[in-house]
Scaffold this motif. Structure first.
Motif, short mmCIF file in Angstrom:
data_model
loop_
_atom_site.label_atom_id
_atom_site.label_comp_id
_atom_site.label_asym_id
_atom_site.label_seq_id
_atom_site.Cartn_x
_atom_site.Cartn_y
_atom_site.Cartn_z
N PHE A 12 -2.48 10.98 11.76
CA PHE A 12 -1.13 10.42 11.84
C PHE A 12 -1.22 8.90 11.72
CE2 PHE A 12 -2.76 10.78 16.16
CZ PHE A 12 -2.52 9.51 16.69
N THR A 13 -0.10 8.30 11.42
CA THR A 13 0.00 6.84 11.38
C THR A 13 1.21 6.42 12.20
OG1 THR A 13 1.32 6.84 9.36
CG2 THR A 13 -1.07 6.61 9.09
N ALA A 14 1.13 5.22 12.75
CA ALA A 14 2.24 4.64 13.52
C ALA A 14 1.99 3.14 13.62
CB ALA A 14 2.33 5.26 14.89
N LYS A 15 3.02 2.42 14.01
CA LYS A 15 2.85 0.98 14.22
C LYS A 15 2.33 0.73 15.62
CE LYS A 15 5.79 -0.74 10.69
NZ LYS A 15 6.87 -1.61 10.28
N ASP A 16 1.35 -0.19 15.69
CA ASP A 16 0.79 -0.56 16.99
C ASP A 16 1.57 -1.73 17.59
OD1 ASP A 16 -0.11 -2.92 15.78
OD2 ASP A 16 -2.20 -2.28 15.68
N THR A 17 1.10 -2.24 18.69
CA THR A 17 1.78 -3.31 19.42
C THR A 17 1.99 -4.56 18.57
OG1 THR A 17 0.68 -2.47 21.38
CG2 THR A 17 1.71 -4.60 21.59
N ASN A 18 1.10 -4.79 17.62
CA ASN A 18 1.21 -5.98 16.76
C ASN A 18 2.02 -5.72 15.50
OD1 ASN A 18 -0.45 -7.55 18.51
ND2 ASN A 18 -2.22 -6.45 17.71
N PRO A 39 6.91 8.72 28.81
CA PRO A 39 8.35 8.58 28.53
C PRO A 39 8.83 7.18 28.14
CG PRO A 39 8.03 9.95 30.46
CD PRO A 39 6.68 9.35 30.11
N LYS A 40 8.49 6.13 28.92
CA LYS A 40 9.12 4.83 28.67
C LYS A 40 8.33 3.68 29.27
CE LYS A 40 13.68 2.86 28.35
NZ LYS A 40 13.30 2.24 27.12
N ASP A 41 8.23 2.60 28.49
CA ASP A 41 7.59 1.37 28.97
C ASP A 41 8.27 0.84 30.22
OD1 ASP A 41 5.88 1.36 26.77
OD2 ASP A 41 6.99 -0.17 25.67
N ASP A 42 7.45 0.27 31.11
CA ASP A 42 7.91 -0.50 32.25
C ASP A 42 8.83 0.27 33.21
OD1 ASP A 42 7.58 -2.77 33.72
OD2 ASP A 42 8.89 -4.03 32.51
N THR A 43 8.62 1.58 33.31
CA THR A 43 9.28 2.37 34.34
C THR A 43 8.22 2.68 35.40
OG1 THR A 43 8.83 4.40 33.11
CG2 THR A 43 10.99 3.37 32.76
N GLY A 69 -2.01 5.09 23.91
CA GLY A 69 -0.75 5.47 24.54
C GLY A 69 0.34 5.56 23.48
N VAL A 70 1.22 6.56 23.61
CA VAL A 70 2.28 6.77 22.63
C VAL A 70 3.61 6.98 23.35
CG1 VAL A 70 3.10 8.19 20.69
CG2 VAL A 70 0.63 7.95 21.10
N SER A 71 4.62 6.22 22.95
CA SER A 71 5.99 6.45 23.42
C SER A 71 6.95 6.10 22.30
CB SER A 71 6.30 5.63 24.67
OG SER A 71 6.63 4.31 24.33
N SER A 72 8.21 6.41 22.50
CA SER A 72 9.20 6.11 21.46
C SER A 72 9.77 4.71 21.60
CB SER A 72 10.32 7.15 21.50
OG SER A 72 10.95 7.12 22.76
N ASP A 73 9.18 3.89 22.47
CA ASP A 73 9.64 2.52 22.63
C ASP A 73 9.35 1.69 21.38
OD1 ASP A 73 10.58 2.41 25.46
OD2 ASP A 73 8.51 3.05 25.84
N SER A 74 10.09 0.62 21.22
CA SER A 74 9.92 -0.27 20.07
C SER A 74 8.64 -1.10 20.19
CB SER A 74 11.12 -1.21 19.97
OG SER A 74 11.10 -2.11 21.07
N ILE A 75 8.26 -1.73 19.11
CA ILE A 75 7.10 -2.62 19.11
C ILE A 75 7.34 -3.76 20.10
CG2 ILE A 75 5.78 -4.25 17.71
CD1 ILE A 75 6.45 -2.32 15.30
N ALA A 76 8.56 -4.32 20.09
CA ALA A 76 8.89 -5.43 21.01
C ALA A 76 8.74 -4.99 22.47
CB ALA A 76 10.31 -5.93 20.74
N SER A 77 9.18 -3.78 22.78
CA SER A 77 9.03 -3.26 24.15
C SER A 77 7.56 -3.13 24.51
CB SER A 77 9.74 -1.91 24.25
OG SER A 77 9.54 -1.35 25.53
N HIS A 78 6.77 -2.59 23.57
CA HIS A 78 5.32 -2.45 23.81
C HIS A 78 4.68 -3.82 24.02
CE1 HIS A 78 5.16 1.78 23.37
NE2 HIS A 78 4.83 1.88 22.10
N GLN A 79 5.09 -4.80 23.24
CA GLN A 79 4.50 -6.13 23.37
C GLN A 79 4.74 -6.69 24.77
OE1 GLN A 79 6.36 -8.06 20.00
NE2 GLN A 79 4.58 -7.70 18.70
N ASP A 94 6.40 5.28 18.51
CA ASP A 94 6.78 6.54 17.85
C ASP A 94 8.30 6.69 17.93
OD1 ASP A 94 6.44 9.08 16.66
OD2 ASP A 94 6.22 10.05 18.60
N GLU A 95 9.01 5.67 17.40
CA GLU A 95 10.46 5.63 17.53
C GLU A 95 11.15 6.85 16.92
OE1 GLU A 95 12.39 1.50 17.71
OE2 GLU A 95 10.68 1.21 16.35
N ASP A 96 10.60 7.38 15.83
CA ASP A 96 11.21 8.56 15.20
C ASP A 96 10.69 9.87 15.80
OD1 ASP A 96 8.64 8.55 14.20
OD2 ASP A 96 9.23 8.15 12.13
#
Length: 151
Positions: A12-18, A39-43, A69-79, A94-96
């Motif tokens: 699989f491919t996905a965008k990382d934090t950068n 489920p979600k960053d920063d909970t 780690g994989v979640s549907s959060d945005s790159i900005a949220s991950h950063q 993994d937004e989609d």
């Protein structure tokens, strides 16, 4: 259809934090891998889980494993999440929800929350453990136990 113990982790491919494209083939079939869906960053639970992986990250790298780690959060949220808690491992956006679907990760709490599932695969990409539990801390223990058995 959900992945099972004994299945091979699919590429699989996905965008990382950068914001770079992460291709799973750079780790699959090369080293043991721990892929955890949360489920979600920063909970509270997800922060506990991420910080537990962070605090024991050296144990994982000592065993030759990569933690992802994989979640549907945005790159900005991950950063923000990585920066705030100094997380040393890969987070994928993994937004989609394509990776979640590819693995067949179930939802939790009557479909209200994305599931919290950890997969441990050997250096051949074969899944040896699937741990599906909302309790954030236990995932790290279970993953390390399995890695110690295979190394």
């Amino acid at each position: 259809m959900a992945l099972k113990v004994g299945d091979k982790i699919p590429r699989f491919t996905a965008k990382d934090t950068n914001g770079n494209i992460f291709d799973s083939s750079i780790v699959l079939n090369k080293k043991p891998v721990v892929i955890y869906f949360y489920p979600k960053d920063d909970t509270p639970g997800c922060t506990t889980q991420a910080c537990s992986f962070r605090d024991q990250y050296e144990d994982f790298t000592y065993l030759g494993a990569e933690v992802i780690g994989v979640s549907s959060d945005s790159i900005a949220s991950h950063q923000k999440f990585v920066s705030k808690y100094k997380l040393p491992f890969i987070l994928l956006s993994d937004e989609d929800k394509n990776i979640r679907k590819l693995f067949g990760v179930p939802t939790a709490l009557f479909g209200l929350l994305p599931g919290r599932v950890t997969y441990v695969a050997d250096e051949n990409g074969i899944i040896l453990l699937i741990f599906d539990n909302l309790s954030a801390k236990i995932h790290i223990e279970k993953a390390l136990e399995m890695l110690k058995k295979i190394v």
